[in-house]
Motif scaffolding. Sequence first.
Motif, PDB file in Angstrom:
ATOM      1  N   ILE A   2       1.267  -0.823  -0.331  1.00 39.07           N
ATOM      2  CA  ILE A   2      -0.049  -0.163   0.287  1.00 39.07           C
ATOM      3  C   ILE A   2       1.167   1.191   0.065  1.00 39.07           C
ATOM      4  O   ILE A   2       2.173   1.289   0.856  1.00 39.07           O
ATOM      5  N   LYS A   3       1.254   1.992  -0.863  1.00 40.33           N
ATOM      6  CA  LYS A   3       1.550   3.739  -1.083  1.00 40.33           C
ATOM      7  C   LYS A   3       0.822   4.845  -0.990  1.00 40.33           C
ATOM      8  O   LYS A   3       1.284   5.734  -0.817  1.00 40.33           O
ATOM      9  N   ALA A   4      -1.249   4.324  -1.166  1.00 41.10           N
ATOM     10  CA  ALA A   4      -0.978   5.446  -0.693  1.00 41.10           C
ATOM     11  C   ALA A   4      -3.125   4.935  -0.086  1.00 41.10           C
ATOM     12  O   ALA A   4      -3.012   4.189  -0.211  1.00 41.10           O
ATOM     13  N   VAL A   5      -3.110   5.542   1.122  1.00 38.98           N
ATOM     14  CA  VAL A   5      -4.502   5.604   1.688  1.00 38.98           C
ATOM     15  C   VAL A   5      -5.144   6.606   1.142  1.00 38.98           C
ATOM     16  O   VAL A   5      -4.933   8.065   1.627  1.00 38.98           O
ATOM     17  N   VAL A   6      -6.566   7.263   0.687  1.00 39.57           N
ATOM     18  CA  VAL A   6      -7.607   7.621   0.438  1.00 39.57           C
ATOM     19  C   VAL A   6      -8.399   7.054   1.516  1.00 39.57           C
ATOM     20  O   VAL A   6      -9.105   5.875   1.691  1.00 39.57           O
ATOM     21  N   PHE A   7      -9.287   8.609   1.818  1.00 33.95           N
ATOM     22  CA  PHE A   7     -10.601   8.808   2.418  1.00 33.95           C
ATOM     23  C   PHE A   7     -11.872   8.841   2.018  1.00 33.95           C
ATOM     24  O   PHE A   7     -12.105  10.040   2.016  1.00 33.95           O
ATOM     25  N   ILE A  97       1.470  10.099   7.152  1.00 29.99           N
ATOM     26  CA  ILE A  97       1.963  11.192   7.096  1.00 29.99           C
ATOM     27  C   ILE A  97       3.509  10.475   6.865  1.00 29.99           C
ATOM     28  O   ILE A  97       3.847  10.910   6.156  1.00 29.99           O
ATOM     29  N   SER A  98       3.942  10.415   8.750  1.00 28.58           N
ATOM     30  CA  SER A  98       5.342  10.115   8.864  1.00 28.58           C
ATOM     31  C   SER A  98       5.983   8.500   7.886  1.00 28.58           C
ATOM     32  O   SER A  98       6.834   8.624   7.950  1.00 28.58           O
ATOM     33  N   ASN A  99       4.605   7.940   7.265  1.00 28.36           N
ATOM     34  CA  ASN A  99       5.758   6.997   6.618  1.00 28.36           C
ATOM     35  C   ASN A  99       5.446   7.184   5.149  1.00 28.36           C
ATOM     36  O   ASN A  99       5.819   6.041   4.637  1.00 28.36           O
ATOM     37  N   ASN A 100       5.132   8.460   5.076  1.00 29.84           N
ATOM     38  CA  ASN A 100       5.247   8.811   3.324  1.00 29.84           C
ATOM     39  C   ASN A 100       4.358   8.306   2.724  1.00 29.84           C
ATOM     40  O   ASN A 100       4.671   7.412   1.574  1.00 29.84           O
ATOM     41  N   ILE A 101       2.947   7.573   2.982  1.00 27.34           N
ATOM     42  CA  ILE A 101       1.866   6.948   2.756  1.00 27.34           C
ATOM     43  C   ILE A 101       1.595   8.212   2.251  1.00 27.34           C
ATOM     44  O   ILE A 101       0.985   8.987   2.910  1.00 27.34           O
ATOM     45  N   LYS A 102       1.512   8.266   0.790  1.00 25.81           N
ATOM     46  CA  LYS A 102       0.094   9.766   0.298  1.00 25.81           C
ATOM     47  C   LYS A 102      -0.884   9.074   1.165  1.00 25.81           C
ATOM     48  O   LYS A 102      -1.493   8.370   0.627  1.00 25.81           O
ATOM     49  N   ILE A 103      -2.020  10.573   0.948  1.00 28.66           N
ATOM     50  CA  ILE A 103      -3.245  10.055   1.581  1.00 28.66           C
ATOM     51  C   ILE A 103      -4.278  11.112   0.713  1.00 28.66           C
ATOM     52  O   ILE A 103      -3.581  12.218   0.021  1.00 28.66           O
ATOM     53  N   GLY A 104      -5.073  11.024   0.999  1.00 31.17           N
ATOM     54  CA  GLY A 104      -6.324  11.675  -0.277  1.00 31.17           C
ATOM     55  C   GLY A 104      -7.200  11.706   0.500  1.00 31.17           C
ATOM     56  O   GLY A 104      -7.776  10.910   1.490  1.00 31.17           O
ATOM     57  N   VAL A 105      -8.559  12.515  -0.305  1.00 33.01           N
ATOM     58  CA  VAL A 105     -10.001  12.231   0.572  1.00 33.01           C
ATOM     59  C   VAL A 105     -10.892  12.580  -1.223  1.00 33.01           C
ATOM     60  O   VAL A 105     -10.361  12.990  -2.300  1.00 33.01           O
ATOM     61  N   VAL A 106     -11.675  11.146  -1.104  1.00 36.23           N
ATOM     62  CA  VAL A 106     -12.921  10.775  -2.595  1.00 36.23           C
ATOM     63  C   VAL A 106     -13.754  11.204  -1.564  1.00 36.23           C
ATOM     64  O   VAL A 106     -14.149   9.458  -0.825  1.00 36.23           O
ATOM     65  N   SER A 107     -14.936  11.999  -2.046  1.00 37.10           N
ATOM     66  CA  SER A 107     -16.149  12.010  -1.193  1.00 37.10           C
ATOM     67  C   SER A 107     -17.399  11.996  -2.613  1.00 37.10           C
ATOM     68  O   SER A 107     -17.054  12.869  -3.219  1.00 37.10           O
TER      69      SER A 107
END
Length: 215
Positions: A2-7, A97-107
């Motif tokens: 997992i390289k990105a987690v999107v909420f 964020i501290s582990n360089n996993i990219k984040i975003g929001v999709v709603s």
Amino acid sequence: MIKAVVFDLDGTLLNTLEDLMDSCNYAIAKYGYKKITLAETKAFIGNGIKKLIERSLKGDLTYLEECYEAFKEYYYVHCNIHTKKYPGIDELIDYLISNNIKIGVVSNKRYDTLNLLVHAHFQDKFKEIIGDGEGLKRKPEPDTIIEMARRLEVDINELAYVGDSNVDVETVKNSGSIGLFVDYGFRDRDVLIECGARNIFSSPLEIKSYLMREK
């Protein structure tokens, strides 16, 4: 990996239920409809605000468009009265964020209100936000998730989507992303299991522990 987690937002990052109910009731009462309860609001959410209004009118759609416009105007001003973050969500985001996993929001929430709430509660932590009104098909269509993967520069099978509803389960299936689902939001565990969800968590900290094991 997992390289990105999107909420998702409603029921995942933020508990928006009471403000949604109050705004919906303002709009429908203005045109003579009976107000809905918190439980009904919870059940009616999932496919965007217009669908929430439609379900709240319970078959009489005479003033659907008028109620929808009244809701949008009222909610933009009153969307952050009772809304609050779920416990543990800050710790999860800081870990990502501290582990360089990219984040975003999709709603499926309208972009203007979505952007307002994200920045009010999370400042500038989320660089990429996709909501309704940006020319993309809404969830459960895969378009917004695929676009977010493009923006974050990850393959779709490296992106985990965190959501709380049957709509989010369908979105993950349609997009080919990784599904992480929560039962502390607007749908309980039984509903999520019934619609095919796996990887169900009862708190953001459980998601953090899962991701730590997956590294």
